[in-house]
Motif scaffolding. Structure first.
Motif, PDB file in Angstrom:
ATOM      1  N   GLU A 146      19.229 -12.848 -13.632  1.00 25.50           N
ATOM      2  CA  GLU A 146      18.130 -11.776 -13.465  1.00 25.50           C
ATOM      3  C   GLU A 146      17.053 -11.736 -14.103  1.00 25.50           C
ATOM      4  OE1 GLU A 146      17.959  -6.792 -13.220  1.00 25.50           O
ATOM      5  OE2 GLU A 146      19.657  -7.786 -13.918  1.00 25.50           O
ATOM      6  N   GLN A 191      13.993 -10.207 -15.936  1.00 28.57           N
ATOM      7  CA  GLN A 191      13.560  -8.880 -16.933  1.00 28.57           C
ATOM      8  C   GLN A 191      12.092  -8.900 -17.219  1.00 28.57           C
ATOM      9  OE1 GLN A 191      16.784  -8.915 -19.557  1.00 28.57           O
ATOM     10  NE2 GLN A 191      18.104  -8.109 -18.119  1.00 28.57           N
ATOM     11  N   SER A 231      15.378 -13.060 -19.403  1.00 28.82           N
ATOM     12  CA  SER A 231      16.382 -13.090 -18.097  1.00 28.82           C
ATOM     13  C   SER A 231      17.835 -12.614 -18.660  1.00 28.82           C
ATOM     14  CB  SER A 231      16.436 -14.395 -17.704  1.00 28.82           C
ATOM     15  OG  SER A 231      16.811 -15.301 -18.596  1.00 28.82           O
ATOM     16  N   SER A 232      18.409 -12.136 -17.803  1.00 37.52           N
ATOM     17  CA  SER A 232      19.770 -11.577 -18.281  1.00 37.52           C
ATOM     18  C   SER A 232      20.846 -12.613 -18.611  1.00 37.52           C
ATOM     19  CB  SER A 232      20.485 -10.882 -17.097  1.00 37.52           C
ATOM     20  OG  SER A 232      20.861 -12.071 -16.006  1.00 37.52           O
TER      21      SER A 232
END
Length: 671
Positions: free
Chosen positions: A201, A203, A216-217
């Motif tokens: 994901e 961010q 990112s996740s």
């Protein structure tokens, strides 16, 4: 030019010619595989364009390509999309390449798109520098700023799942692509997810310059639901500045993160309408070119804009001394019509467009709208002429006096309307301000178009009879007979109209671009003659009845005369009888007389005069009204006039003797 400069330039051109001869002598070598690269910058996806041919790398010189065309080069480099072009100046070289416009974009091998350039000494070292998007691209969209998002990592492009992407991420992508802020973010808008899929994901904070700069996740995703691929539309970075409102002013495009004026050499209202629509500003009212002061605008290709591409996509880094000033309406527009002066009326208030109900709108309101749009007076006002009512609906009745400059300046009723009957949306057509002046008739002369309250002649150097026919049709003047040009002693303010814009059913005003010229167009239409006059005379007098027409006596002679107001010398008259029989005479003193020595019942019927004359290398004609002739039988009438008194006399004599005999009988009986 100094002798040294001339010598250097001549030497360069000789080298160019020698190299071109070498190319022509080596056809087998021309077919080697394409090679293209960007050099001079930190990334392989940015720099000056070089092409390898015959084992040598050569620069591509400055050519007028736009972002949409040079994106083909970025794609060849597997570098996403083109996000910017500039010009750079490197060291002097002896020979360079040009890339033919539209060729590389069409998917042809690059070697087929190259042409050898012979350039002057002053142009040496002026090259095209290109910047590609490196790691993001939008696919299957209508422009470089819309499509299904893909991200590149480890030399592989991956789809992005909608659940791993939000508005702040979209802002970063749009900025990275050189587009305006995101306007639409919706899954599967431009196609389904394609493998591989980005596994984490994003961010973003919204301020980053590139999507891969975002955090990112930690967790990875293995799959993405169907219909959940990120579909993104970024807005076109366009604005109007310096005007009375956000809907008027100088046209600017944000290019390479800098706002700059743009020039469009042959833009008309029809082309400018796309900008007004993009800015949610209603209809285009005026567009004109003005001199630029203190800066050099970018150039926009008008044929690119017409194809529906974003304005930024059509922009080329070519300096110009002119810029565009555009004026759009703030609060009214006409939709679904054949021109900018016809369509279904909508009004804007509180950032929302509303339909208008026919019951709340009248002729005076229509006059205000047509004036606000820069059109002629209203010619048609009819409900549902251009479509049904669409929600929301304007809630109050307009009460214009007819003199207001804008519809929203008019008073309105106090009561509000909640609904509008189907088929009752206001459909409005404003007239086309066009005329031919200076000729012998309203259907011949100099073409003039009224725009923004000003009548101007028209300069259309490459018009044919096909475009002139549009004018004749709008003036109800038949077909186009001739189109020519007249040269004035000095330049005049004129309207310029491209022939590909002018089509049957289109508006001339929509195609007008302001300019100065000494050449103006003259048009002649087929219905350029006045109507002939037809009359009848007879030796026994003529009577005319309302229903039966002109009455002449049988066996009497009568004459039908044709006459036309003097316009052109010569010509002939053709007398037609019941659309079957035709008699022709040459026109003498613009008239002709057809004698009928003895009227017969066969002469009864409808007559008309048709005048024919050869002018402007064409045969033209004009027909009179119909004249109806009735032949009466006066011989039978004469017999009845003579016999009727004799019969009455005999009846009286018989009656006298009968009465006398009866009286005598009665007298004898009495004795």
């Amino acid at each position: 030019m100094s002798l040294l400069s001339w010598t250097v330039e001549a030497q360069a051109q000789l080298e160019t010619a020698a190299h071109l001869a070498k190319l022509l002598d080596s056809p087998a070598q021309v077919n080697e595989p394409d090679d293209v690269r960007l050099v001079g910058r930190a990334s392989r996806c940015a720099g000056e364009v070089q092409v390898k041919q015959l084992g040598m790398w050569r620069y591509v010189i400055n050519t007028a390509h736009n972002l949409e065309e040079v994106t083909a080069l970025c794609e060849r480099l597997d570098c996403g999309f083109a996000v910017g072009m500039t010009m750079s100046r490197s060291g002097l070289v002896s020979d360079d390449w040009e890339i033919k416009r539209d060729c590389a974009q069409a998917g042809s091998p690059l070697r087929e798109c190259l042409s050898f350039s012979v350039i002057t000494f002053s142009q040496k070292g002026l090259f095209r520098e290109l910047k590609c998007s490196d790691s993001v691209r939008l696919l299957n969209g209508s422009s470089l700023c819309s499509g299904r998002l893909e991200v590149k990592s480890n030399q592989s492009w991956s789809s992005v799942c909608e659940t791993d992407f939000d508005q702040q991420d979209a802002e970063v992508v749009c900025r990275q692509l050189g587009c305006g802020p995101p306007s639409v973010l919706q899954g599967a808008l431009y196609g389904e997810v394609e493998a591989p899929v980005w596994s984490k994901e994003f961010q973003c904070g919204g301020h980053e310059s590139a999507l891969l700069d975002c955090r990112s996740s930690g967790s990875a995703r293995n799959s993405c639901s169907p219909g959940k691929a990120v579909g993104l539309t970024c807005s076109d970075p366009v604005r109007l500045v310096g005007g009375a409102s956000r809907c008027s002013g100088t046209l600017e495009v944000n290019y390479l993160r800098q706002w700059s004026p743009v020039d469009v050499s042959d833009w008309s209202l029809k082309g400018a309408a796309s900008v007004c629509a993009h800015l949610d500003c209603g209809s285009a009212v005026s567009v004109r070119r003005t001199k630029a002061t203190g800066f050099y605008p970018l150039t926009v290709r008008s044929d690119c804009v017409k194809s529906g591409s974003a304005l930024r996509t059509c922009t080329t880094f070519m300096s110009s001394s002119s810029m565009i000033k555009l004026n759009c309406t703030d609060s009214v527009r006409l939709l679904n019509g054949s021109s900018l002066c016809s369509g279904r009326l909508e009004v804007k208030s509180d950032q929302s467009w509303s339909s208008v109900c026919e019951a709340d709108f009248d002729q005076q309101d229509a006059e205000v709208v047509c004036r606000e749009l820069g059109c002629g007076p209203p010619s048609v006002l009819q409900g549902a002429l251009y479509g049904e009512v669409e929600a929301p609906v304007w809630s109050k009745e307009f009460q214009c006096g007819g003199h207001e400059s804008a519809l929203l300046d008019c008073r309105s009723s106090g009561s509000a309307r909640n609904s509008c009957s189907p088929g009752k949306a206001v459909g409005l057509t404003c007239s086309e301000p066009v005329r031919l002046v200076g000729g012998a008739h309203r259907c011949a002369g100099t073409l003039k178009v009224k725009h923004l309250g000003e009548w101007r002649p028209v300069d259309v150097s490459d018009w044919t009879l096909e475009e002139a026919a549009v004018v004749c049709e709008q003036l109800d003047c038949g077909l186009a007979v001739s189109v020519g040009h007249r040269v004035e002693s000095s330049d005049l303010p004129v309207w310029v109209m491209r022939p590909d814009c002018v089509q049957v059913g289109s508006s001339l005003r929509d195609c007008a671009t302001s300019n100065d010229s000494s050449s103006i167009v003259n048009i002649t239409c087929s219905d350029l003659l006045v109507q002939p006059v037809i009359s009848l005379s007879s030796n026994d007098g003529v009577s005319e009845a309302q229903q039966q027409g002109f009455r002449v006596s049988r066996s009497s002679n009568f004459t039908i005369s044709c006459f036309i107001q003097p316009q052109y010398p010569g010509g002939s008259f053709q007398l037609t009888f019941n659309k079957a029989y035709k008699y022709t005479q040459a026109a003498v003193n613009h008239s002709a007389h057809f004698l009928f020595p003895a009227a017969e019942p066969a002469h009864q019927g409808n007559y008309s005069c048709v005048y024919h004359v050869h002018v402007f290398f064409h045969n033209v004609s004009s027909e009179s009204r119909l004249l109806s002739v009735v032949v009466s039988d006066h011989t039978g009438l004469t017999v009845r006039v003579i016999l009727l008194p004799l019969i009455l006399l005999l009846e009286n004599i018989v009656l006298y003797f009968c009465c006398k005999e009866e009286a005598e009988v009665q007298q004898t009986g009495a004795h």
